[in-house]
Design an enzyme around this catalytic site. Structure first.
Site, PDB file in Angstrom:
ATOM      1  N   THR A 166       0.943  -1.123   0.033  1.00 41.94           N
ATOM      2  CA  THR A 166       0.068  -0.005   0.103  1.00 41.94           C
ATOM      3  C   THR A 166       0.915   1.103   0.114  1.00 41.94           C
ATOM      4  O   THR A 166       1.935   1.196   0.392  1.00 41.94           O
ATOM      5  CB  THR A 166      -1.022  -0.095   1.430  1.00 41.94           C
ATOM      6  OG1 THR A 166      -1.776  -0.975   1.093  1.00 41.94           O
ATOM      7  CG2 THR A 166      -1.578   1.113   1.423  1.00 41.94           C
ATOM      8  N   VAL A 195     -14.428  -3.673   1.829  1.00 42.21           N
ATOM      9  CA  VAL A 195     -13.723  -2.075   1.874  1.00 42.21           C
ATOM     10  C   VAL A 195     -12.790  -2.271   3.115  1.00 42.21           C
ATOM     11  O   VAL A 195     -13.029  -2.619   4.130  1.00 42.21           O
ATOM     12  CB  VAL A 195     -14.625  -1.011   2.274  1.00 42.21           C
ATOM     13  CG1 VAL A 195     -14.138   0.294   2.546  1.00 42.21           C
ATOM     14  CG2 VAL A 195     -15.707  -1.016   0.899  1.00 42.21           C
ATOM     15  N   GLY A 196     -11.528  -1.742   2.818  1.00 38.82           N
ATOM     16  CA  GLY A 196     -10.369  -1.859   3.906  1.00 38.82           C
ATOM     17  C   GLY A 196     -10.394  -0.461   4.541  1.00 38.82           C
ATOM     18  O   GLY A 196     -11.060   0.508   4.571  1.00 38.82           O
ATOM     19  N   ASP A 197      -9.355  -0.494   5.436  1.00 39.86           N
ATOM     20  CA  ASP A 197      -9.059   0.821   6.330  1.00 39.86           C
ATOM     21  C   ASP A 197      -8.801   1.881   5.470  1.00 39.86           C
ATOM     22  O   ASP A 197      -8.881   3.044   6.009  1.00 39.86           O
ATOM     23  CB  ASP A 197      -7.806   0.296   7.340  1.00 39.86           C
ATOM     24  CG  ASP A 197      -6.709  -0.046   6.416  1.00 39.86           C
ATOM     25  OD1 ASP A 197      -6.956  -0.752   5.617  1.00 39.86           O
ATOM     26  OD2 ASP A 197      -5.612   0.646   6.485  1.00 39.86           O
ATOM     27  N   THR A 217      -0.677   1.673   7.125  1.00 36.77           N
ATOM     28  CA  THR A 217      -0.544   0.633   6.290  1.00 36.77           C
ATOM     29  C   THR A 217      -0.532  -0.779   6.923  1.00 36.77           C
ATOM     30  O   THR A 217      -0.150  -0.646   8.307  1.00 36.77           O
ATOM     31  CB  THR A 217       0.521   0.393   5.176  1.00 36.77           C
ATOM     32  OG1 THR A 217       0.801  -0.703   4.404  1.00 36.77           O
ATOM     33  CG2 THR A 217       2.115   1.236   5.875  1.00 36.77           C
ATOM     34  N   GLY A 218      -0.902  -2.046   6.566  1.00 37.48           N
ATOM     35  CA  GLY A 218      -0.910  -3.272   7.400  1.00 37.48           C
ATOM     36  C   GLY A 218      -2.224  -3.842   6.898  1.00 37.48           C
ATOM     37  O   GLY A 218      -2.974  -3.474   6.372  1.00 37.48           O
ATOM     38  N   HIS A 219      -2.487  -4.560   8.282  1.00 43.55           N
ATOM     39  CA  HIS A 219      -3.565  -5.383   8.298  1.00 43.55           C
ATOM     40  C   HIS A 219      -4.896  -4.740   8.323  1.00 43.55           C
ATOM     41  O   HIS A 219      -5.132  -3.875   9.637  1.00 43.55           O
ATOM     42  CB  HIS A 219      -3.513  -6.564   9.297  1.00 43.55           C
ATOM     43  CG  HIS A 219      -4.761  -7.276   9.193  1.00 43.55           C
ATOM     44  ND1 HIS A 219      -5.423  -7.488  10.489  1.00 43.55           N
ATOM     45  CD2 HIS A 219      -5.270  -8.171   8.330  1.00 43.55           C
ATOM     46  CE1 HIS A 219      -6.629  -8.351  10.244  1.00 43.55           C
ATOM     47  NE2 HIS A 219      -6.349  -8.887   8.922  1.00 43.55           N
ATOM     48  N   GLY A 220      -5.761  -4.404   7.439  1.00 45.77           N
ATOM     49  CA  GLY A 220      -6.785  -3.441   7.370  1.00 45.77           C
ATOM     50  C   GLY A 220      -7.636  -3.556   8.457  1.00 45.77           C
ATOM     51  O   GLY A 220      -8.074  -2.570   9.054  1.00 45.77           O
TER      52      GLY A 220
HETATM   53  N1  ASP Z   1      -4.125  -1.643   4.753  1.00 44.70           N
HETATM   54  C1  ASP Z   1      -4.368  -2.168   3.576  1.00 44.70           C
HETATM   55  C2  ASP Z   1      -5.698  -3.046   3.493  1.00 44.70           C
HETATM   56  O1  ASP Z   1      -5.741  -3.600   4.425  1.00 44.70           O
HETATM   57  C3  ASP Z   1      -3.111  -3.264   3.013  1.00 44.70           C
HETATM   58  C4  ASP Z   1      -1.849  -2.810   3.246  1.00 44.70           C
HETATM   59  O2  ASP Z   1      -1.687  -1.617   3.935  1.00 44.70           O
HETATM   60  O3  ASP Z   1      -1.013  -3.126   2.632  1.00 44.70           O
HETATM   61  O4  ASP Z   1      -6.495  -3.005   2.674  1.00 44.70           O
END
Ligand code: ASP
Length: 316
Positions: A166, A195-197, A217-220
């Site tokens: 991301t 829909v993510g974060d 960024t990371g686990h949404g």
């Molecule tokens: N946060 C993003 C999502 O979960 C993924 C990411 O940051 O790599 O959509």
């Protein structure tokens, strides 16, 4: 105010063969954004330009290079926010758009709303004259390979979280205005319509001139549970530095919900941080005409902007 820009190219695991491309991509994006700030441009223009440069770069999970949903299609989320007015614009589950961040900005500036999704976002894009990019053009061989691997019955669900990319940017301009922008293809093999974060204000990003700006960024799903971006600004409002605020919020996300991620932060006096609880996160910043960038914890390369621009024209 001396302008500052910080960008990230995603937290997670970056495979060896992609490290150089990721370093070059974030450095280039930070230099582009800084170029705008140096000419007196706004933080908003700078973060949009930096994110757009990474959306166009297939090394990252945003725009071209996005990971694929369960049906093998690209579905992207993006957000942009103006710290002066607290206006923001976001899009979610958009396909066939080369630069979702541009569409998010149009949502902010041309509608009374803050988030458009799927079909409505596409109708709006068409009304704004944004050309459709065939979905196939946004798909790289790598993202298709990974999608296929994840479909195999013995695939490891942990794969979903690896090698994320991301992209995001935060900046403060010469007038002291802050802004943030984040863009993503989301998680690999996600359900259609997830829909993510990134598209959610306060999770994927937040900007407020009273404290600063952050992009995550990371686990949404973990990021949304703790509303990570707003949480960081809350800690800064309580007097913590960007680095302490970022570490405190990332620690909380890890201990409270077991989620890993990364963040970039700038406060309203121009202090910045790039912090992550994952193994890696590509990041870059430019302040005082010095470019700094890295991928691993503790890694930091420094170049003057002039030197970096020569480096860039030689292709890094
Ligand atoms: N946060 C993003 C999502 O979960 C993924 C990411 O940051 O790599 O959509």
């Amino acid at each position: 105010m001396k302008p500052v820009i910080v960008v990230h190219g995603g937290a997670g695991r970056i495979f060896k063969e992609r490290e150089e491309g990721s370093r070059a991509g974030v450095a280039r994006a930070a230099l582009r954004g800084y170029g705008i700030l140096k000419q007196g441009g706004s933080a908003l223009d700078a973060v949009e330009e930096a994110v757009r440069s990474m959306e166009d770069d297939p090394h990252f999970n945003a725009g071209c290079g996005s990971v694929l949903n369960e049906k093998g299609e690209v579905e992207m989320d993006a957000i942009i926010m103006d710290g002066k007015t607290l206006d923001s614009g976001a899009v979610s589950a958009v396909k066939c758009i080369a630069n979702p961040i541009k569409l998010a900005r149009l949502v902010m500036e041309k509608t009374k709303h803050m988030l458009l999704t799927d079909r409505g976002a596409h109708l709006f894009a068409r009304a704004m004259g944004i050309p459709e990019t065939p979905g196939e053009k946004l798909i790289t061989e790598r993202s298709r390979e990974r999608w296929k691997k994840n479909l195999e019955p013995d695939s490891n669900p942990e794969e979903f979280q690896k090698d994320l990319g991301t992209v995001g940017a935060v900046a403060i301009d010469s007038e002291g205005n802050v802004a943030c922008a984040t863009s993503t293809g989301g998680l690999s093999n996600k359900l259609i319509g997830r829909v993510g974060d990134t598209a959610c204000i306060g999770s994927g990003g937040y900007a407020d001139n009273h404290s600063g700006a952050t992009s995550t960024t990371g686990h949404g799903e973990s990021i949304m549970k703790v509303v990570l971006a707003r949480l960081i600004l809350y800690h800064m409002e309580q007097g913590l530095s960007p680095e302490m605020a970022a570490d405190t919020a990332l620690d909380y996300m890890k201990t409270r919900v077991g989620g890993l991620g990364g963040v970039i932060v700038v406060n309203n006096s121009g202090q910045w941080a790039a912090r992550f609880s994952t193994k890696q996160m590509s990041w870059a910043t430019v302040k005082d005409d010095q470019l700094h960038y890295g991928i691993y914890a503790g890694e930091r390369h420094t170049k003057s902007v002039d030197e970096a621009l020569t480096f860039e024209s030689e292709g890094f």
